[in-house]
Design an enzyme around this catalytic site. Structure first.
Site, mmCIF file in Angstrom:
data_model
loop_
_atom_site.group_PDB
_atom_site.id
_atom_site.type_symbol
_atom_site.label_atom_id
_atom_site.label_comp_id
_atom_site.label_asym_id
_atom_site.label_seq_id
_atom_site.Cartn_x
_atom_site.Cartn_y
_atom_site.Cartn_z
ATOM 1 N N ASN A 172 16.465 22.177 45.134
ATOM 2 C CA ASN A 172 15.468 21.218 44.649
ATOM 3 C C ASN A 172 15.607 21.177 43.127
ATOM 4 O O ASN A 172 15.203 22.119 42.449
ATOM 5 C CB ASN A 172 14.073 21.705 45.077
ATOM 6 C CG ASN A 172 12.958 20.917 44.419
ATOM 7 O OD1 ASN A 172 13.190 19.853 43.864
ATOM 8 N ND2 ASN A 172 11.739 21.449 44.499
ATOM 9 N N LYS A 181 14.120 19.335 41.056
ATOM 10 C CA LYS A 181 12.888 18.977 40.343
ATOM 11 C C LYS A 181 13.218 17.919 39.273
ATOM 12 O O LYS A 181 14.067 17.066 39.514
ATOM 13 C CB LYS A 181 12.230 20.234 39.770
ATOM 14 C CG LYS A 181 12.037 21.301 40.855
ATOM 15 C CD LYS A 181 11.155 22.435 40.452
ATOM 16 C CE LYS A 181 11.053 23.419 41.617
ATOM 17 N NZ LYS A 181 10.125 24.525 41.352
ATOM 18 N N HIS A 203 5.447 19.439 48.212
ATOM 19 C CA HIS A 203 5.735 20.555 47.307
ATOM 20 C C HIS A 203 4.465 20.895 46.518
ATOM 21 O O HIS A 203 3.708 19.991 46.123
ATOM 22 C CB HIS A 203 6.876 20.180 46.357
ATOM 23 C CG HIS A 203 7.398 21.360 45.606
ATOM 24 N ND1 HIS A 203 6.721 21.903 44.539
ATOM 25 C CD2 HIS A 203 8.498 22.130 45.792
ATOM 26 C CE1 HIS A 203 7.400 22.954 44.096
ATOM 27 N NE2 HIS A 203 8.479 23.118 44.837
ATOM 28 N N GLU A 222 3.993 21.649 43.552
ATOM 29 C CA GLU A 222 3.871 20.994 42.242
ATOM 30 C C GLU A 222 3.277 19.597 42.394
ATOM 31 O O GLU A 222 2.533 19.136 41.527
ATOM 32 C CB GLU A 222 5.243 20.968 41.545
ATOM 33 C CG GLU A 222 5.600 22.359 41.028
ATOM 34 C CD GLU A 222 7.089 22.636 40.889
ATOM 35 O OE1 GLU A 222 7.906 21.697 40.929
ATOM 36 O OE2 GLU A 222 7.444 23.827 40.754
ATOM 37 N N GLU A 281 6.508 28.430 50.556
ATOM 38 C CA GLU A 281 6.716 28.712 49.137
ATOM 39 C C GLU A 281 5.411 29.210 48.516
ATOM 40 O O GLU A 281 4.547 28.389 48.138
ATOM 41 C CB GLU A 281 7.145 27.435 48.407
ATOM 42 C CG GLU A 281 8.445 26.850 48.929
ATOM 43 C CD GLU A 281 9.127 25.996 47.872
ATOM 44 O OE1 GLU A 281 10.285 26.295 47.562
ATOM 45 O OE2 GLU A 281 8.509 25.063 47.336
ATOM 46 N N GLY A 326 9.341 29.729 40.411
ATOM 47 C CA GLY A 326 9.738 29.680 39.004
ATOM 48 C C GLY A 326 9.271 30.867 38.179
ATOM 49 O O GLY A 326 9.350 30.851 36.959
ATOM 50 N N SER A 384 11.730 31.612 43.636
ATOM 51 C CA SER A 384 12.580 32.526 42.866
ATOM 52 C C SER A 384 13.725 33.131 43.673
ATOM 53 O O SER A 384 14.147 34.262 43.411
ATOM 54 C CB SER A 384 11.733 33.627 42.215
ATOM 55 O OG SER A 384 10.812 33.062 41.299
HETATM 56 P P1 PGA Z 1 12.286 28.262 42.179
HETATM 57 O O1 PGA Z 1 11.608 26.973 42.856
HETATM 58 O O2 PGA Z 1 13.447 28.641 43.046
HETATM 59 O O3 PGA Z 1 12.689 27.807 40.809
HETATM 60 O O4 PGA Z 1 11.240 29.326 42.166
HETATM 61 C C1 PGA Z 1 11.529 26.856 44.235
HETATM 62 C C2 PGA Z 1 10.843 25.574 44.614
HETATM 63 O O5 PGA Z 1 9.844 25.211 43.964
HETATM 64 O O6 PGA Z 1 11.263 24.889 45.565
#
Ligand code: PGA
Length: 250
Positions: free
Chosen positions: A10, A12, A93, A95, A165, A171, A210
């Site tokens: 992803n 983003k 997601h 976010e 997640e 992140g 992560s």
């Molecule tokens: P990350 O993000 O691997 O940077 O923690 C995962 C995600 O939000 O899908």
């Protein structure tokens, strides 16, 4: 039931035309691991160019609108994604649930719109740190899944996957323990079977938060883990391909 591992990047809000070279490198490198399903979910404006660059590799979006078309300024429909060559999309997601205040109900409509248009859909769920520390993670995420899962009447679940997640792991460099991931995934599997019957066993459940080259093998070895949704470590072939390789070696 044996489910093929599914490792999806992803990106983003990262990626310009110059980064198509990384898309190519990832697609080329992934060919060495045919036992793993690999895909990249890119910023929507890069999708069509990426599909042209790597026509045999699945390219997806990070969101889709629930309506087929209409007066929704700035949004993109599932038919438009298909038209651009996308074969999958993420929905729900955290976010977007936070930044765009997307509700479970809206996420369900988006998932149903994606599936109806022929896209594969990765539906994300996950708890905040407060909820995890209060000891309510499992029931909270189960309820979130129940409320955002596509209804069984719409067909399902061949093209559906779930990404668990935990928000506190995205992140941050913090990763849920394999035991906690397994516990959550088996709790989510129960809800999938409750919703879809036996078909619920076919839905893959990815972990996200992560994931990187150093922790991937341990995560993939945990019970009930069918792959990963990877953010930061999916931006370069150097970081992403070792994760795909770890999935191939489980
Ligand atoms: P990350 O993000 O691997 O940077 O923690 C995962 C995600 O939000 O899908």
């Amino acid at each position: 039931m044996a489910r093929r591992k599914y490792v999806v990047g992803n990106w983003k809000m990262h990626g310009l035309a110059a980064d198509l070279a990384e898309v190519r490198a990832i697609a080329d490198g992934a060919r060495a691991f045919p036992e793993v399903d690999v895909a990249l979910c890119l910023p929507v404006i890069l999708i069509e160019r990426a599909v042209r660059a790597v026509p045999d590799f699945p390219i997806g979006a990070q969101d889709v609108h629930f309506a087929e078309k209409g007066a929704h300024t700035g949004n993109v429909s599932a038919a438009m994604l298909r038209d651009a060559g996308a074969t999958l999309t993420i929905v729900g997601h955290s976010e977007r649930r936070q930044d765009q205040r997307e509700s479970d109900e809206e996420v369900r409509s988006k998932a149903e719109a994606g599936l109806a248009a022929g896209l594969s859909v990765i539906l994300c769920v996950g708890e905040s740190l407060d909820i995890r520390e209060a000891g309510h993670a499992v029931e909270t995420v189960q309820a979130q899944l129940d409320a955002s899962l596509p209804r069984a009447e719409t067909g399902v679940p061949a093209r559906l996957a779930i990404a668990y997640e935990p928000i506190w792991a995205i992140g941050t460099g913090e990763v849920a323990s394999p035991a906690d991931i397994s516990e959550m995934h088996s709790a989510l599997r129960e809800r999938l079977v409750a919703a879809y019957g036996d078909g619920g066993n076919e839905v893959r459940i990815q972990y996200g938060g992560s994931v990187n080259a150093s922790n991937a093998a341990e995560i993939f070895a945990a019970d009930n883990v069918d792959g990963a949704l990877v953010g930061g470590a999916s931006l370069t072939s150097e970081k992403f391909l070792p994760i795909v390789e770890a999935a191939a070696r489980v």
